[in-house]
Every structure is written in structure tokens, then in C-alpha cells.
Design a protein around this motif. Structure first.
Motif, short mmCIF file in Angstrom:
data_model
loop_
_atom_site.label_atom_id
_atom_site.label_comp_id
_atom_site.label_asym_id
_atom_site.label_seq_id
_atom_site.Cartn_x
_atom_site.Cartn_y
_atom_site.Cartn_z
N THR A 157 0.81 -1.23 0.00
CA THR A 157 0.00 0.00 0.00
C THR A 157 0.83 1.27 0.00
O THR A 157 0.31 2.35 -0.30
CB THR A 157 -0.92 0.01 1.22
N ASP A 158 2.14 1.14 0.29
CA ASP A 158 2.96 2.35 0.37
C ASP A 158 3.69 2.67 -0.93
O ASP A 158 4.55 3.54 -0.97
CB ASP A 158 3.96 2.25 1.52
N VAL A 159 3.37 1.92 -1.97
CA VAL A 159 4.01 2.18 -3.26
C VAL A 159 2.99 2.07 -4.37
O VAL A 159 1.92 1.47 -4.22
CB VAL A 159 5.18 1.20 -3.53
N THR A 160 3.35 2.67 -5.48
CA THR A 160 2.60 2.45 -6.73
C THR A 160 3.56 1.81 -7.72
O THR A 160 4.79 1.87 -7.55
CB THR A 160 2.09 3.78 -7.30
N CYS A 161 3.00 1.16 -8.72
CA CYS A 161 3.86 0.53 -9.74
C CYS A 161 3.23 0.65 -11.11
O CYS A 161 2.01 0.78 -11.25
CB CYS A 161 4.14 -0.91 -9.39
N GLU A 162 4.09 0.58 -12.10
CA GLU A 162 3.63 0.58 -13.49
C GLU A 162 4.57 -0.28 -14.33
O GLU A 162 5.74 -0.46 -13.97
CB GLU A 162 3.59 2.00 -14.02
N ILE A 163 4.04 -0.83 -15.40
CA ILE A 163 4.84 -1.66 -16.31
C ILE A 163 5.62 -0.77 -17.24
O ILE A 163 5.05 0.06 -17.96
CB ILE A 163 3.94 -2.63 -17.11
N VAL A 164 6.92 -0.95 -17.23
CA VAL A 164 7.75 -0.13 -18.10
C VAL A 164 8.52 -0.98 -19.11
O VAL A 164 9.25 -0.44 -19.96
CB VAL A 164 8.74 0.71 -17.25
N GLY A 165 8.38 -2.29 -19.02
CA GLY A 165 9.06 -3.17 -19.98
C GLY A 165 8.60 -4.61 -19.79
O GLY A 165 7.93 -4.96 -18.82
#
Length: 441
Positions: free
Chosen positions: A350-358
Motif C-alpha cells: 500500500t505504500d508504493v505504486t507501480c507501473e509496467i515499463v518493460g
């Protein structure tokens, strides 16, 4: 006056009839006296007189045997002259017809001679419709032939004819060489109508030539005339055929795991104690080997080779040659990149966000039909961040780019060569209260 005349006529009429009757009686008496005194000679005829052959041992001692040709040993008519007194008493058996083989000619004929010993010279001029007995003379040979059993009649439904065994399998015959040469086998008929178990019958032996025609020659003798035949009637049953195979296809190829046989079930029959334990016909898998094959493997197997001992096919004329096919396909390799929108990311802290970059693609191999099912547009995967953290124990809080494996569900026939992965960029989430206190200072 008239009455007197009538009386005269009646007297004359009756007196003449009396004279006629007396004349007939006198004539008969004179005829009988003449016959009794003179005993006149006249002709008489008999039919179907058998000719006796004498001294036949002259042939048998030489190892020869004879046959009478054209029924020349039967005289259709025999005539003779004899006095009336003899003709009344003589019987056909009193006429003797003989042919002595001492008088055999080079053309194998024997003159017929007649006599009547019982009445001597009172019987004269005896003659028949033929003068000679015609013979066929050959070497006498022996031969042993098989006794075959032929069944006739109607077989009960649900049964077939099983074992047919005569109590003697071989027959010895002897006779003229030409006659014996004609004979190919011996046969006995047995009627199976109404039999549902085991039955025994007495059968008469017939001699047959190669074409199945009966050979009837009086000169041919057999050491047996009849044999006892035991016939077994067997129940029938339909059972499945099971196929299997062994071996491995050539490198780069793979069997589908399926096997197809052209014959799926068979009807079998046999003795009840054996048939009750037969539930299927199993083809030995070692006889179907696909080792090194690069295309669909096809072969043929003879199903009778796999029947249990004592069990037989029940269908008459059944062709037990089965065609067997094992499908084999080429192994294909495919690389496929999962679309970001088809990748589900779960258990993110819950303390981070993430996204696909590769991302890196999925490598899969398998038979072409299954590989074709993998489409980029529909292939989905899952990235479990929580599981990744537990297994790798990265620094906290997460920040920066990390490579995580994508979990993809595949069919057993779709083998994963390389796992797909994605690069996730983690960004910590700032605490708003901390930011406010910092601004006040």
C-alpha cells in the motif's frame, strides 16, 4: 299238333348240346393223354442271372484287382429248352452261369458258360444276352486319407459350430490304382440342428474326389464304414479391441497420445469355461512401435494373433486384419509477448505504486494445433508482487525498476520454454502529514 312239333324240336336241340359237351371233354382227355405221353420240349426264359467268376485268386496272388465293366456279370435274359415236365419245376437258381479266369483273354474278357446240374441234359441250348464278361484289371494299391467332418442343418441363434472330432481321423482304402487315385479325402456328415452343447452322432463315411464329388466304386474297400462324431456348439460374445503402442517419435516430433484402430469390437466364441474370462482383445503394444517417426504412423495387425488360447472369431469369413494409426505432429516453438492490459498485478504494498515499463516474451513449444491456440490478444498473465517480495526480500520501501515473472496458465500440451517477465517501476507514496510539517518549519 303244334305242341307235338315243339316237343320234337326241343328234343333235337338239347340232344345236340349234349353231344358238343361230350366232344369237348373227349378232346381234352385225348390232349392230356398226348402231352403226358410225349412231354414236348419248349423254350423258357429267366431274367437277371448273376455270373459267377471262378479262380479270381489268380489275380489277387499277383497283387491285382478286377472290376466288372458295363454290368456284364448280370445277364438280363437267359433262355433254354426243356421238356414241359422240367420247365414247370425249374427255378432261376438252377441255371448256373460261370466265367473262369483261367480262360482270361488278352483283351480281359472271359467267356460265359452255362449249365443246369440239377436237371442235367434235360436242359439244353442255354444262352444269355451276352457271351463274355468284360473286366478292368489293375494293380491293387492302398492309401490312407483324412476323415473330414461336414455339418448340415441349422445352427441355433447365439451359437457357432466349435470342435468337430471323429473318433478316428484316418481311413485306409484299397482298390484299383485308377480308382484310388481319384479319391482325395473321406467325409462324414453330422446334423447340428437343435444342438446347444456337446453331442455325439454316428456318421457314414463317404469317399470324395478333389472336386467334392462322391466316388462310388464297388472295387474300393474301406477299413471303416462309420465313425462316431463329437460336435461342440459354442456361445458367442462381442468384446472390445484395445490398442496400445510404444516408442518415441523423432526429435522435433510428438505423438498425440491417441491411437485409432479400424476394428473396434469383435465377436468371439469358444468353450464356456474359457470364454467366461475373456472381456477384451488386447493388441500387444510392443507390436506397434513409433520410434523415430516423423508423420502419422500406420500399420496393420492380425487380430487372431492376440486371441486367448481356445477362443476363435465367431463371424464366418471375418477379416481380422486391422489398420492402426498413431497421429504424430511436428513440435513448434512460439514467442509471444503479453499485452500490458492483459497482465494483472496483485498484492502490491500500500505504500508504493507501480507501473509496467518493460516486458520479455513467453517461449512455448508443443504440437502445432496447441501452439496455434496461443494468441497475443487473448493470452493473460498474473504478477504477484506480494509473493515476489516474500521470496526475494527486496529493500523497503520499494523504489525503482524491478523484473518480476508473469504467471501464465497453459495447457499440458503447451510446454513453457522461457517464462515471460515484466519490469515494474515502483514509486513510494509520500505521507501528506509529513509534507505539511516540513513546510511549517
Amino acid at each position: 299238333m303244334k305242341g307235338k312239333i315243339g316237343s320234337i324240336f326241343r328234343s333235337i336241340f338239347f340232344s345236340h348240346w349234349l353231344l358238343k359237351i361230350m366232344s369237348l371233354l373227349l378232346a381234352f382227355a385225348l390232349w392230356f393223354l398226348v402231352i403226358s405221353t410225349n412231354d414236348p420240349v419248349d423254350e423258357k426264359r429267366f431274367q437277371n442271372i448273376k455270373v459267377n467268376l471262378l479262380n479270381t485268386e489268380l489275380l489277387t496272388e499277383k497283387g491285382q484287382i478286377y472290376e466288372v465293366l458295363d454290368n456284364t456279370d448280370i445277364l438280363r435274359n437267359v433262355t433254354f429248352d426243356a421238356p414241359n415236365s422240367v420247365r414247370r419245376e425249374i427255378q432261376s437258381s438252377d441255371i448256373i452261369a460261370e466265367a473262369d479266369l483261367n480262360n482270361l483273354t488278352v483283351t480281359n474278357t472271359v467267356e460265359i458258360k452255362f449249365s443246369c446240374p440239377k436237371y442235367g441234359d434235360k436242359v439244353q441250348n442255354i444262352s444269355g444276352n451276352i457271351e463274355f464278361v468284360k473286366l478292368n484289371i489293375e494293380e491293387k494299391v492302398r492309401k490312407t486319407v483324412d476323415i473330414e467332418v461336414k455339418t448340415i442343418g441349422n445352427v441355433e441363434e447365439g451359437y457357432i459350430i466349435g470342435n468337430r472330432k471323429p473318433d478316428r481321423n484316418r481311413l485306409e482304402i484299397q482298390g484299383p490304382e485308377s480308382a484310388i487315385a481319384e479319391i482325395d479325402r473321406a467325409e462324414v456328415e453330422v446334423d447340428v440342428t437343435g444342438i446347444t452343447g456337446t453331442s455325439t452322432a454316428l456318421g457314414t463315411i463317404r469317399l470324395l474326389d478333389r472336386d467334392g464329388n462322391e466316388v462310388k466304386r464297388a472295387s474300393v474297400s474301406k477299413n471303416l464304414e462309420t465313425v462316431n462324431i463329437t460336435v461342440e456348439m459354442w456361445e458367442t460374445r462381442e468384446i472390445p479391441v484395445r490398442y496400445g503402442y510404444t516408442g518415441t517419435a523423432a526429435e522435433g516430433y510428438e505423438d498425440t497420445g491417441d491411437i485409432e484402430g479400424s476394428i473396434v469390437t469383435v465377436w468371439v466364441a469358444g468353450p464356456a469355461e474359457i470364454l467366461k474370462s475373456v472381456t477384451q482383445l488386447e493388441v500387444n503394444k510392443e507390436d506397434i512401435d513409433i520410434t523415430g517417426e516423423t508423420e502419422d504412423f500406420e500399420t496393420s495387425v492380425q487380430l487372431k494373433n492376440y486371441l486367448p488360447k481356445g477362443v476363435y472369431f465367431a463371424e464366418e469369413g471375418f477379416s481380422d486384419l486391422a489398420t492402426v494409426k498413431v497421429p504424430i505432429e511436428k513440435i513448434e516453438y512460439k514467442r509471444i509477448t503479453l499485452r500490458p492490459e492483459n497482465i494483472q498485478i496483485i498484492n502490491v504494498p500500500t505504500d508504493v505504486t507501480c507501473e509496467i515499463v518493460g516486458s520479455s516474451p513467453l517461449g512455448v513449444e508443443g504440437r502445432s494445433g496447441y501452439i496455434a491456440l496461443l494468441q497475443e490478444s487473448s493470452l493473460s498473465g498474473v504478477v504477484d508482487v506480494g509473493d515476489w517480495i516474500e521470496n526475494t526480500n527486496p529493500n523497503q520501501p520499494l523504489e525503482g525498476d524491478y523484473s518480476l515473472t508473469v504467471s501464465v496458465s497453459l495447457l499440458p500440451e503447451q510446454r513453457k520454454v522461457s517464462s515471460p517477465s515484466v519490469t515494474l517501476r515502483f514509486t513510494p507514496i509520500s505521507d501528506e502529514s509529513d509534507e505539511e510539517s516540513g513546510q511549517e518549519e
